[in-house]
Design a protein around this motif. Sequence first.
Motif, PDB file in Angstrom:
ATOM      1  N   UNK A   1     -19.594 -10.957  -6.036  1.00 19.67           N
ATOM      2  CA  UNK A   1     -19.360 -11.147  -4.600  1.00 19.67           C
ATOM      3  C   UNK A   1     -19.278  -9.784  -3.904  1.00 19.67           C
ATOM      4  N   UNK A   2     -19.941  -9.602  -2.762  1.00 19.99           N
ATOM      5  CA  UNK A   2     -19.936  -8.301  -2.101  1.00 19.99           C
ATOM      6  C   UNK A   2     -18.570  -7.864  -1.584  1.00 19.99           C
ATOM      7  N   UNK A   3     -17.633  -8.810  -1.444  1.00 25.73           N
ATOM      8  CA  UNK A   3     -16.311  -8.436  -0.929  1.00 25.73           C
ATOM      9  C   UNK A   3     -15.311  -8.157  -2.043  1.00 25.73           C
ATOM     10  N   UNK A   4     -15.691  -8.429  -3.293  1.00 17.45           N
ATOM     11  CA  UNK A   4     -14.738  -8.282  -4.390  1.00 17.45           C
ATOM     12  C   UNK A   4     -14.231  -6.847  -4.565  1.00 17.45           C
ATOM     13  N   UNK A   5     -15.076  -5.796  -4.451  1.00 14.59           N
ATOM     14  CA  UNK A   5     -14.544  -4.437  -4.610  1.00 14.59           C
ATOM     15  C   UNK A   5     -13.446  -4.073  -3.607  1.00 14.59           C
ATOM     16  N   UNK A   6     -13.403  -4.765  -2.464  1.00 13.43           N
ATOM     17  CA  UNK A   6     -12.380  -4.480  -1.457  1.00 13.43           C
ATOM     18  C   UNK A   6     -11.179  -5.410  -1.553  1.00 13.43           C
ATOM     19  N   UNK A   7     -11.257  -6.400  -2.443  1.00  9.86           N
ATOM     20  CA  UNK A   7     -10.164  -7.364  -2.558  1.00  9.86           C
ATOM     21  C   UNK A   7      -9.535  -7.395  -3.950  1.00  9.86           C
ATOM     22  N   UNK A   8     -10.287  -7.058  -4.979  1.00 13.87           N
ATOM     23  CA  UNK A   8      -9.773  -7.152  -6.343  1.00 13.87           C
ATOM     24  C   UNK A   8      -8.677  -6.127  -6.588  1.00 13.87           C
ATOM     25  N   UNK A   9      -7.805  -6.443  -7.522  1.00 10.06           N
ATOM     26  CA  UNK A   9      -6.663  -5.578  -7.835  1.00 10.06           C
ATOM     27  C   UNK A   9      -7.095  -4.212  -8.331  1.00 10.06           C
ATOM     28  N   UNK A  10      -6.407  -3.193  -7.858  1.00 10.95           N
ATOM     29  CA  UNK A  10      -6.486  -1.833  -8.387  1.00 10.95           C
ATOM     30  C   UNK A  10      -5.050  -1.315  -8.480  1.00 10.95           C
ATOM     31  N   UNK A  11      -4.727  -0.525  -9.487  1.00  8.61           N
ATOM     32  CA  UNK A  11      -3.362   0.007  -9.598  1.00  8.61           C
ATOM     33  C   UNK A  11      -3.117   1.150  -8.623  1.00  8.61           C
ATOM     34  N   UNK A  12      -3.155   0.832  -7.327  1.00 10.74           N
ATOM     35  CA  UNK A  12      -2.844   1.839  -6.316  1.00 10.74           C
ATOM     36  C   UNK A  12      -1.787   1.290  -5.366  1.00 10.74           C
ATOM     37  N   UNK A  13      -1.379   2.115  -4.425  1.00 11.10           N
ATOM     38  CA  UNK A  13      -0.243   1.724  -3.582  1.00 11.10           C
ATOM     39  C   UNK A  13      -0.582   0.578  -2.631  1.00 11.10           C
ATOM     40  N   UNK A  14      -1.865   0.322  -2.359  1.00  9.75           N
ATOM     41  CA  UNK A  14      -2.206  -0.777  -1.463  1.00  9.75           C
ATOM     42  C   UNK A  14      -2.100  -2.129  -2.142  1.00  9.75           C
ATOM     43  N   UNK A  15      -2.311  -2.190  -3.458  1.00 15.19           N
ATOM     44  CA  UNK A  15      -2.297  -3.454  -4.169  1.00 15.19           C
ATOM     45  C   UNK A  15      -1.059  -3.602  -5.050  1.00 15.19           C
ATOM     46  N   UNK A  16       0.021  -2.936  -4.691  1.00 17.74           N
ATOM     47  CA  UNK A  16       1.242  -3.015  -5.486  1.00 17.74           C
ATOM     48  C   UNK A  16       2.418  -3.441  -4.606  1.00 17.74           C
ATOM     49  N   UNK A  17       3.488  -3.859  -5.264  1.00 16.51           N
ATOM     50  CA  UNK A  17       4.678  -4.344  -4.570  1.00 16.51           C
ATOM     51  C   UNK A  17       5.922  -3.695  -5.166  1.00 16.51           C
ATOM     52  N   UNK A  18       7.033  -3.824  -4.448  1.00 19.04           N
ATOM     53  CA  UNK A  18       8.338  -3.426  -4.972  1.00 19.04           C
ATOM     54  C   UNK A  18       8.439  -1.965  -5.352  1.00 19.04           C
ATOM     55  N   UNK A  19       9.125  -1.711  -6.475  1.00 19.34           N
ATOM     56  CA  UNK A  19       9.388  -0.337  -6.901  1.00 19.34           C
ATOM     57  C   UNK A  19       8.107   0.426  -7.207  1.00 19.34           C
ATOM     58  N   UNK A  20       7.113  -0.261  -7.764  1.00 21.91           N
ATOM     59  CA  UNK A  20       5.852   0.408  -8.078  1.00 21.91           C
ATOM     60  C   UNK A  20       5.152   0.867  -6.801  1.00 21.91           C
ATOM     61  N   UNK A  21       5.192   0.018  -5.781  1.00 26.75           N
ATOM     62  CA  UNK A  21       4.611   0.413  -4.498  1.00 26.75           C
ATOM     63  C   UNK A  21       5.327   1.621  -3.926  1.00 26.75           C
ATOM     64  N   UNK A  22       6.646   1.615  -3.973  1.00 29.69           N
ATOM     65  CA  UNK A  22       7.416   2.739  -3.430  1.00 29.69           C
ATOM     66  C   UNK A  22       7.089   4.042  -4.161  1.00 29.69           C
ATOM     67  N   UNK A  23       6.946   3.968  -5.479  1.00 32.49           N
ATOM     68  CA  UNK A  23       6.661   5.169  -6.266  1.00 32.49           C
ATOM     69  C   UNK A  23       5.280   5.745  -5.911  1.00 32.49           C
TER      70      UNK A  23
END
Length: 455
Positions: free
Chosen positions: A92-114
């Motif tokens: 799908x052409x939109x998957x690279x912009x929606x699929x999970x990556x371990x970065x601050x945009x796709x994380x929550x909680x303490x991991x996002x803050x770090x």
Amino acid sequence: MSDSEAVPPPGCPAHGGRIPLYGPEFAANPQEYYEYMRLYGPTAPVELAPGVEATLVTDYAAALRLLQDSNTFRKDARRWRDLNEGRISPDSPVLPLLAYRPNCMFSDGAEHLRLRQAVTDTLAKVNPRRLSDSTRKISDYLIAQFSGRGSVDLMNDYAKQLPLFVFNELFGCPAEIGDRVLFGITGIFDGVKAEQANQVLAEAVTELVAIKRRKPENDVTSWLMQHPNQLTDEEMAQQLVLLLGAGGEPERNLIGNTLHLLFTDDHYTTNGLLDKAIEDTLWEAPPMSNYAPHYAASDIEFAGQKVRAGDLMVVSFAAANSSPALAEARQAGGDRAHLAWSAGPHACPSKEPARLIATTAIENLLNRLPDIQLAVPEDSLTWRPGPFNRALASLPARFTPIPAAPGARPQVAAVQPRPMPAHTPVSAPAGYDAAARKPAEPVGVWSSFLSWLKR
């Protein structure tokens, strides 16, 4: 919603079905679609690409509630039920912009803050004067490529390239890596061979991380690597993908959309209102019109609609900015209440640098080519299809040609990056020494720019 309430826009399902956000009809007149969607209430059922369903939040108050409620709505795309249950095509052409990556945009909680702290602290080290000087230097180079012709496509020959050049320099990209970064970012957002472009970008940033581990310098990549939160190589690579992508596409559209406004409304240029033009662009044609993917943490009712856990929720910044309830607040002086930079814990961390880049790029262009103007009727311009961006396909302009000054650096033809093979690995194999690899011959626009600097 009764049949008499409204006539669906062209290309929109007449009754019941999901509203497509990816065709040329939507790109040509999104506001007509948003007006129709408001008949559903604060949210509407949409399709981002064939087979990719989402709920689009079109109301300003509802959008703020979603963006600020990190307990109810999460960013980790591994919660996406449709993807987990196999309903999303892997190509799908939109998957690279929606699929999970371990970065601050796709994380929550303490991991996002770090991760977020590492990013914001790093970006805070960018000197505004250095950024302005770098932007002006790159602007001069790009203008030199077309100033003798008297005509230019400002989207593809200026607005598209300038932000990526600026970020390549800030992040310390060597020539060959920078060429692949340009290729990867462009391919992901244009939806052309998006899967291949994603692979190219992943390998390029992985090699960049390896180089900076060996020899850190005075650049954003090295500063992020040296942050006390001690990001791993994989985390480093993913933050770089985020920053390069988020810095490139929205900035390109902000510059292009503001130039479009300046060319089509002489009130701004006559009165020297560039800052106002940029702000009005953020209100009326935000560079990312629909994004901020979130996922409900549990089954809930939101804005009068039932939402299941794992449902994809997307915020329409463009529709929220044009909410009727917001018009009065804007007229009363709340000129920066728009959502172009998003809001809440995941709001854009670099909005001031983004403004500075756009202001410098546009000012320098207008100063160097003072009589530049639109070369075609406004109604002949077309907008790039896509659910997320608001961007012109091209912006043809004309101006009085400027002869090259005696002794000036010769122009270097801008060369498109060489396509990378489809089997390019996503990450470097064990024992791979990226820094020791013999660099490829310069073939792309970033290599050309670095060569130009040395002349």
